[in-house]
Design a protein around this motif. Sequence first.
Motif, PDB file in Angstrom:
ATOM      1  N   HIS A   1       0.912  -1.244   0.173  1.00 46.40           N
ATOM      2  CA  HIS A   1      -0.112   0.014   0.025  1.00 46.40           C
ATOM      3  C   HIS A   1       1.065   1.175  -0.204  1.00 46.40           C
ATOM      4  CE1 HIS A   1      -2.583  -3.255   1.572  1.00 46.40           C
ATOM      5  NE2 HIS A   1      -3.809  -2.513   1.472  1.00 46.40           N
ATOM      6  N   LEU A   2       0.217   2.521   0.138  1.00 38.07           N
ATOM      7  CA  LEU A   2       1.097   3.710   0.021  1.00 38.07           C
ATOM      8  C   LEU A   2       0.663   4.937   0.778  1.00 38.07           C
ATOM      9  CD1 LEU A   2       3.280   5.461  -1.398  1.00 38.07           C
ATOM     10  CD2 LEU A   2       1.656   6.009  -3.107  1.00 38.07           C
ATOM     11  N   ASP A   3       1.404   5.282   1.661  1.00 36.69           N
ATOM     12  CA  ASP A   3       0.781   6.108   2.599  1.00 36.69           C
ATOM     13  C   ASP A   3       1.419   7.648   2.062  1.00 36.69           C
ATOM     14  OD1 ASP A   3      -0.016   7.273   5.471  1.00 36.69           O
ATOM     15  OD2 ASP A   3       2.069   8.081   5.337  1.00 36.69           O
ATOM     16  N   VAL A   4       0.532   8.949   1.807  1.00 39.76           N
ATOM     17  CA  VAL A   4       0.814   9.956   1.465  1.00 39.76           C
ATOM     18  C   VAL A   4       0.554  10.942   2.691  1.00 39.76           C
ATOM     19  CG1 VAL A   4       0.433   9.463  -0.898  1.00 39.76           C
ATOM     20  CG2 VAL A   4      -1.291  10.333   0.521  1.00 39.76           C
ATOM     21  N   CYS A   5       1.030  12.178   2.567  1.00 42.64           N
ATOM     22  CA  CYS A   5       0.809  13.178   3.693  1.00 42.64           C
ATOM     23  C   CYS A   5       0.609  14.536   3.044  1.00 42.64           C
ATOM     24  CB  CYS A   5       1.753  12.982   4.883  1.00 42.64           C
ATOM     25  SG  CYS A   5       3.596  13.338   4.187  1.00 42.64           S
ATOM     26  N   SER A   6       0.398  14.579   1.897  1.00 44.85           N
ATOM     27  CA  SER A   6       0.154  15.721   1.220  1.00 44.85           C
ATOM     28  C   SER A   6      -0.735  15.696  -0.215  1.00 44.85           C
ATOM     29  CB  SER A   6       1.305  16.695   0.860  1.00 44.85           C
ATOM     30  OG  SER A   6       2.106  16.248  -0.216  1.00 44.85           O
ATOM     31  N   ASP A   7      -1.128  16.740  -0.384  1.00 46.54           N
ATOM     32  CA  ASP A   7      -1.988  16.683  -1.906  1.00 46.54           C
ATOM     33  C   ASP A   7      -1.113  16.413  -2.778  1.00 46.54           C
ATOM     34  OD1 ASP A   7      -4.663  16.945  -3.204  1.00 46.54           O
ATOM     35  OD2 ASP A   7      -3.399  18.846  -4.231  1.00 46.54           O
ATOM     36  N   GLY A   8       0.047  16.975  -2.777  1.00 43.22           N
ATOM     37  CA  GLY A   8       1.288  16.647  -3.983  1.00 43.22           C
ATOM     38  C   GLY A   8       1.459  15.158  -3.942  1.00 43.22           C
TER      39      GLY A   8
END
Length: 466
Positions: free
Chosen positions: A111-118
């Motif tokens: 899976h992938l964790d992101v922490c911004s809209d970018g």
Amino acid sequence: MSTTHEAGWAHAPGALRGPAWLSPPADPNALVPLLWSATAHKRDGDLVVGGVAVADLVAEHNTPAYVLDEDDFRARARAFRDGFADYDVYYAGKAFLCTAVAAWVAEEGLHLDVCSDGELTVALRAGVEPARIGYHGNNKTYPELRRAVVAGVGRIVVDSFAEVERLAQIAAELGAAQGVMIRVTAGVEAHTHEYIATAHEDQKFGFSITSGDAFEAVRRVHDAPGLELRGLHSHIGSQIFDSSGFEIAAKRVLRLHARVGAELGVVMPEMDLGGGFGIAYTTQDDPTDPARLAREMTEIVRQECRGLGIEAPRLSIEPGRAIVGPSMCTVYTVGTVKPVTLDGGAVRTYVSVDGGMSDNIRTALYDADYSCTLAGRASTAPPVLARVVGKHCEAGDIVVRDEFLPGDVVPGDLLAVPGTGAYCRSMASNYNHALRLPVIAVRDGAARILLRRETVDDLLATDVGA
């Protein structure tokens, strides 16, 4: 490090000895495998990564440059996937992310964790299935949250009561059912730098378990139509080498998990233990194998759940640094070599390279340690204790604080610094109007550019003039 603990070269009179743990290398041309990607090796003094000689890369792409070993990245991703086979493994994109890496993550079953809209934009552009994306952040705006819900992001980790309200409003407006994790602060002091320890009480992340805010956040999410309460999320910090910190945090979080079941009648199906798994930047670092970590962390949870009389939730983790960190090195060209005589007559050799804190801020920001090696030739010269520094207008612009380098290092030599995959390109800047470096992936003797080098046109694109 290119240094070892073995006795090696004699120190020159008046030379510095460096930290107590640092000793000259028995073979100044050898690599310490623990610090480098799996395919990295020396061939007649030349550093080779992914079957490609670094000197050949430099001839085509110049320096400084990040070199990413694709096979090594994929192998480390699989090691976490297989070691934590009963978990959901989220690659922490903040460590390093581009569309190719996001695609590799998906292809290797993570899976992938992101922490911004970018970061979310990159993930979606790479074709990552939205349901397999987690979204972090302590101040996600209304438009950012709305976009995540519309995109179908699998879970959003909420970090404040204001965010719970925003997300509930968005879910109601869209008629959506949004999965939610609640970031909690377990009050654990991880043994790491204060800026990357994230589970003690006095910091910006999460809801405190001790104060009761975490329980109240659970109650509000559970009561909000359109929000699906998945579970609790805990992250204790970064560059952690054993499971003891995870043990304390897991016990505290599981007690809250049990309390929610007892008092609210809600059995949360998931729990996230976070990431922060350490890597070897120097020979002093001793990272733990993913399979062993999985066994230890799983047993911690099982024992605590047995003691509480509850079913173990589905677990997830978020390795980032531990996957991409060792997979990348940074290659520089030496610009100047300056022996400096210190008080007492000791000599430190300052080796200046064509990059610095604009491509690796971690030494200045976290007092981080790195190592390096001469990358373009072999040398039989006795080693000297050197400090590798950047070209920026800051005394703290240090790349490698202490390292033994051959005494004949000269301008034009190539130096390579291992372990730069995590947070170097992600935190890179245009300080002093520097151009950000390219990321070049190597595999099976071939190289391809993942992120091109910035140009002066890029630099001036946002400068609207006087």
